[in-house]
Design a protein around this motif. Structure first.
Motif, PDB file in Angstrom:
ATOM      1  N   LEU A  77       3.497   9.884  54.907  1.00 18.47           N
ATOM      2  CA  LEU A  77       4.030  10.773  53.876  1.00 18.47           C
ATOM      3  C   LEU A  77       2.966  11.633  53.189  1.00 18.47           C
ATOM      4  O   LEU A  77       3.314  12.605  52.531  1.00 18.47           O
ATOM      5  N   LEU A 117      13.711  10.135  56.216  1.00 17.90           N
ATOM      6  CA  LEU A 117      14.371  10.711  55.055  1.00 17.90           C
ATOM      7  C   LEU A 117      15.198   9.656  54.320  1.00 17.90           C
ATOM      8  O   LEU A 117      15.248   9.650  53.080  1.00 17.90           O
ATOM      9  N   THR A 127      10.464  12.809  50.418  1.00 14.02           N
ATOM     10  CA  THR A 127      10.495  13.782  51.516  1.00 14.02           C
ATOM     11  C   THR A 127      11.249  15.052  51.160  1.00 14.02           C
ATOM     12  O   THR A 127      10.852  16.155  51.557  1.00 14.02           O
ATOM     13  N   PHE A 137      10.294  20.964  50.086  1.00 12.56           N
ATOM     14  CA  PHE A 137      10.043  20.698  51.498  1.00 12.56           C
ATOM     15  C   PHE A 137      10.383  21.930  52.336  1.00 12.56           C
ATOM     16  O   PHE A 137      11.204  22.763  51.955  1.00 12.56           O
ATOM     17  N   PRO A 150       6.731  17.601  53.709  1.00 10.15           N
ATOM     18  CA  PRO A 150       7.591  16.890  52.763  1.00 10.15           C
ATOM     19  C   PRO A 150       7.381  17.361  51.328  1.00 10.15           C
ATOM     20  O   PRO A 150       6.332  17.916  50.993  1.00 10.15           O
TER      21      PRO A 150
END
Length: 369
Positions: free
Chosen positions: A11, A87, A94, A312, A342
């Motif tokens: 992430l 997700l 995200t 995002f 993200p």
């Protein structure tokens, strides 16, 4: 499902999207495969690449497994999993809290590449508006779309909108006879070139001929009403989304598309919205697209900063190579690669690594308030 700690580990950096193509009902794929860097590119029926999608694809006349169309990502272990798993495990990180409140753990947009091969074409069709889809298809999404032309072959053509108003009955008579030549004669003929952008509102009838490779941001559905069936692996009623032809025709816009609207609105003139270090960002689509998606083209001569807080998005490198630089370090990027940024990622910089300008398309989800 991948272990949550492995999903969490990716992430803090840009996330590369894995290949995600499948058999379609129209031939093509050579230019798509060349763009994606696949070995031995050729025309077959792998004509579409859904790189940024949390939607299932359903293709008339083909197998439609439950995960068809859903984007993939490759984890550090080498395992390939659905983007949707990431997700769902980390929705706010995200996608951002406001987006999740409205759309859940879904992208709310779909980005794909399609390529129409030699001696093939995408049939005359149209897409429902969100209001029609809500009433008749139990979906909040229609299928507004835009075509960003990334490759062509000699003689590439497309047809869009009605040159003069046509009644449902007049169109239906030609459709039932499968008089494709006459149906095309009702429409404006385009000869798109690489770099052109075409905005397609819902309901507008259109068809794409052989030789067009297109990057397409769109609403996140596979709703297409197909007015051609001869020569394709499906029957007449398969093209109606289960609506039957009387109702499916109601989703079309057979009114006259004025030439000024075609040239000044449907065919887009990119708007330069910022310049920096000899680089620039061009807005590609009209305000009316903002509830569905937005897209900009980044022309990176040396470097271009992408500020935090923009939400995002997905980057697709159309030309050149370079790197993304941020708190995550440096990540190399090149033509044919698609990258998910993200919402939790802080600002980053796109840096060109060649003498020629680098070209990147940035696709954003629907605006949320």
């Amino acid at each position: 499902m991948a272990p949550k700690d492995e999903l969490n580990s990716i992430l803090d950096a840009p996330i590369f999207l894995a290949p995600n193509t499948f058999l379609h009902f129209y031939g093509g794929g050579k230019l798509r495969a060349e763009f994606m860097g696949e070995p031995d590119p050729k025309d077959d029926y792998r004509s579409e690449e859904w790189m940024f999608s949390t939607n299932r694809a359903t293709t008339p006349g083909r197998e439609n497994p439950p995960d068809k169309g859903f984007s993939r990502i490759q984890l550090p272990s080498g395992k390939v999993v659905l983007l949707k798993h990431l997700l769902e495990a980390f929705p706010n990180q995200t996608l951002g809290e406001h987006h999740v409140d409205k759309f859940g753990a879904n992208l709310g947009v779909l980005l794909k590449i399609f390529d129409v091969g030699d001696n093939s074409h995408i049939p005359i069709h149209w897409h429902p508006a969100p209001e029609f889809a809500q009433e008749h298809l139990n979906s909040p999404f229609g299928k507004t779309e835009a075509w960003i032309i990334i490759g062509t072959r000699p003689g590439a053509k497309a047809w869009i909108g009605c040159r003069e108003s046509v009644s449902n009955a007049e169109f239906a008579e030609l459709m039932y006879a499968q008089d494709i030549k006459s149906l095309r004669s009702l429409m404006h003929l385009l000869e798109p070139e690489v770099g052109e952008v075409i905005y397609v509102p819902p309901g507008v009838i259109h068809s794409l001929g052989s030789g067009l490779c297109v990057l397409e941001p769109q609403e996140p559905t596979d709703w297409s009403i197909l007015a051609e069936w001869e020569g394709f692996p499906y029957e007449s009623e398969d093209g109606t989304l289960g609506l039957g032809w009387d109702l499916a025709l109601e989703a079309a816009d057979f009114s006259k598309l004025e030439i000024d609207e075609l040239n000044g609105y449907i065919k887009r003139t990119p708007e330069n919205i910022r310049e920096e270090n000899g680089s620039c960002e061009e807005r590609l689509l009209p305000d009316e697209a903002t509830p569905y998606f937005q897209a900009s083209r980044l022309i990176v001569d040396s470097n271009l900063n992408m500020e935090a807080g923009s939400g995002f998005h997905c980057l697709v490198v159309l030309q050149g190579r370079g790197k993304l630089i941020g708190g995550f370090g440096e990540v190399p990027i090149e033509r044919g690669k698609s990258i998910f940024i993200p919402a939790c990622l802080l600002g980053y910089e796109i840096v060109n690594a060649t003498d020629a300008p680098m070209e990147v398309v940035c696709c954003y989800p629907p605006a949320v308030t």
